[in-house]
Design an enzyme around this catalytic site. Structure first.
Site, PDB file in Angstrom:
ATOM      1  N   SER A 124       0.840  -1.192   0.000  1.00 53.82           N
ATOM      2  CA  SER A 124       0.000   0.000   0.000  1.00 53.82           C
ATOM      3  C   SER A 124       0.877   1.246   0.000  1.00 53.82           C
ATOM      4  O   SER A 124       2.007   1.224   0.505  1.00 53.82           O
ATOM      5  CB  SER A 124      -0.889   0.010   1.246  1.00 53.82           C
ATOM      6  N   SER A 125       0.341   2.332  -0.521  1.00 58.81           N
ATOM      7  CA  SER A 125       1.083   3.595  -0.542  1.00 58.81           C
ATOM      8  C   SER A 125       1.283   4.165   0.855  1.00 58.81           C
ATOM      9  O   SER A 125       2.129   5.041   1.050  1.00 58.81           O
ATOM     10  CB  SER A 125       0.355   4.622  -1.415  1.00 58.81           C
ATOM     11  N   CYS A 126       0.532   3.670   1.840  1.00 57.38           N
ATOM     12  CA  CYS A 126       0.642   4.221   3.196  1.00 57.38           C
ATOM     13  C   CYS A 126       1.925   3.783   3.894  1.00 57.38           C
ATOM     14  O   CYS A 126       2.184   4.206   5.026  1.00 57.38           O
ATOM     15  CB  CYS A 126      -0.569   3.846   4.038  1.00 57.38           C
ATOM     16  N   HIS A 186     -13.016   2.999   2.194  1.00 49.35           N
ATOM     17  CA  HIS A 186     -12.071   4.055   1.841  1.00 49.35           C
ATOM     18  C   HIS A 186     -12.832   5.281   1.328  1.00 49.35           C
ATOM     19  O   HIS A 186     -14.029   5.239   1.079  1.00 49.35           O
ATOM     20  CB  HIS A 186     -11.085   3.543   0.796  1.00 49.35           C
ATOM     21  N   TYR A 199      -1.196  -0.619  10.381  1.00 49.92           N
ATOM     22  CA  TYR A 199      -1.361  -1.255   9.067  1.00 49.92           C
ATOM     23  C   TYR A 199      -0.107  -1.069   8.227  1.00 49.92           C
ATOM     24  O   TYR A 199       0.382  -2.007   7.583  1.00 49.92           O
ATOM     25  CB  TYR A 199      -2.575  -0.651   8.370  1.00 49.92           C
ATOM     26  N   LYS A 256       2.547  -3.855   6.537  1.00 51.06           N
ATOM     27  CA  LYS A 256       2.877  -3.922   5.115  1.00 51.06           C
ATOM     28  C   LYS A 256       4.385  -3.778   4.874  1.00 51.06           C
ATOM     29  O   LYS A 256       4.953  -4.442   4.001  1.00 51.06           O
ATOM     30  CB  LYS A 256       2.106  -2.850   4.342  1.00 51.06           C
TER      31      LYS A 256
END
Length: 314
Positions: A108-110, A180, A137, A141
């Site tokens: 994920s981009s987070c 989201h 989270y 990842k």
């Protein structure tokens, strides 16, 4: 990937996993293995071990995860880190033990620092603090990326990591609390339209900027990278452009046909100011997205309408 290869798509009922299955079927792959979460709990070490031992997949797309929007990430912090670490650990380790030819881990981009320079390059990973609301989270990842790299370094496993930007599309999650931002807006504007409301309230200032990729475009990229990418470290998948939450809200309002006003609740958190992916590495490999945002939202909204009777229980 050989046409007769046995391909396991973990998380096939989700938006990303179902898009990957559609892509594989379209490309002529017929030996696709899937298990629902009721059939196989990926958090259960013994169950995952027995599944891999019995099925012996050749390739694995690890798209299964516990996911959610800013509210869910902030409220269910323990669940997000524990469940995602469990899923990743079990699937990646069993892929190693059972000699899977290639595994793709979906991140994920987070994962990138909250205040990282924009656009986000792959080498910005671990250069600063994360966004607080989704830190558990993101840490899970990041651990998945490093686990793939570690098995590559120590055992020569062809395990790769793909970092998508914000996703939307067919089979999205429209739950009122756990979705989201884009699908949440589709549902909110649609319900306000149907109920004849004259206002929709959006969390935050509307100033943060976000990038959005249609899930079927991500599936195209995943298939392309499974065939053409074999390196340590993650590779970003996105469109390379973004817009403000305010701009997104007015775009969805127009597509849905809501005629009331939009109000922004400044007392609610904004989250990360900006999350634009640098997709130079991906473009250099020869892949670029096809579905632009307005077209994609129209497709997603139609899918929402087609499945409206099931939305309440998602």
């Amino acid at each position: 990937m050989e046409k007769n290869a046995k391909i396991y798509v973990a998380g096939h009922n989700g938006m990303v996993g179902s898009a990957i299955v559609r892509k594989l079927v379209a490309e002529g792959y017929e030996n696709i293995i899937t298990r629902s979460s009721k059939e196989l709990d990926l958090r259960n070490q013994q169950a995952v071990a027995e599944f891999f031992s019995a099925e012996k997949p050749d390739y694995v797309f690890l798209a299964a995860a516990k996911v959610g929007g800013i509210i869910a990430n902030n409220v269910y912090r323990a669940d997000f880190i524990y469940e995602n670490l469990s899923i990743q650990n079990n699937v990646i380790y069993q892929s190693y033990l059972n000699k899977v030819k290639k595994l793709m881990f979906l991140g994920s981009s987070c994962i990138y620092p909250k205040m990282a320079p924009q656009p986000l390059k792959e080498d910005y990973l671990l250069t600063g603090p994360l966004e607080e609301t989704n830190e558990p989270y993101a840490i899970a990842k990041i651990a998945g990326i490093k686990m793939c790299d570690a098995y590559r370094a120590q055992y020569g496993c062809d395990f790769i990591s793909v970092m998508p930007t914000n996703l939307y599309g067919y089979n999205d999650n429209y739950h009122p609390q756990n979705s989201h931002v884009l699908p949440a807006m589709i549902r909110r504007f649609h319900e306000a339209k149907v109920e004849g409301k004259n206002e929709v309230v959006i969390w935050g200032s509307g100033r943060p900027k976000r990038e959005f990729l249609f899930a079927d475009d991500l599936a195209e990229a995943c298939f392309f990278l499974m065939e053409n990418y074999s390196e340590p470290d993650p590779i970003n998948v996105g469109v390379g452009t973004d817009l403000t939450i305010k701009e997104l809200a007015y775009l969805i309002k127009r597509i849905v046909g809501f005629e009331g006003e939009i109000t922004f609740d400044f007392t609610k958190p904004d989250g990360t100011p900006r999350k634009l992916m640098d997709v130079t590495k991906l473009h250099a490999k020869g892949w670029k997205h096809k579905i632009e945002l307005e077209e994609g939202i129209k497709l997603a909204y139609q899918d929402f309408l087609d499945k409206a009777e099931n939305v309440a229980v998602r």
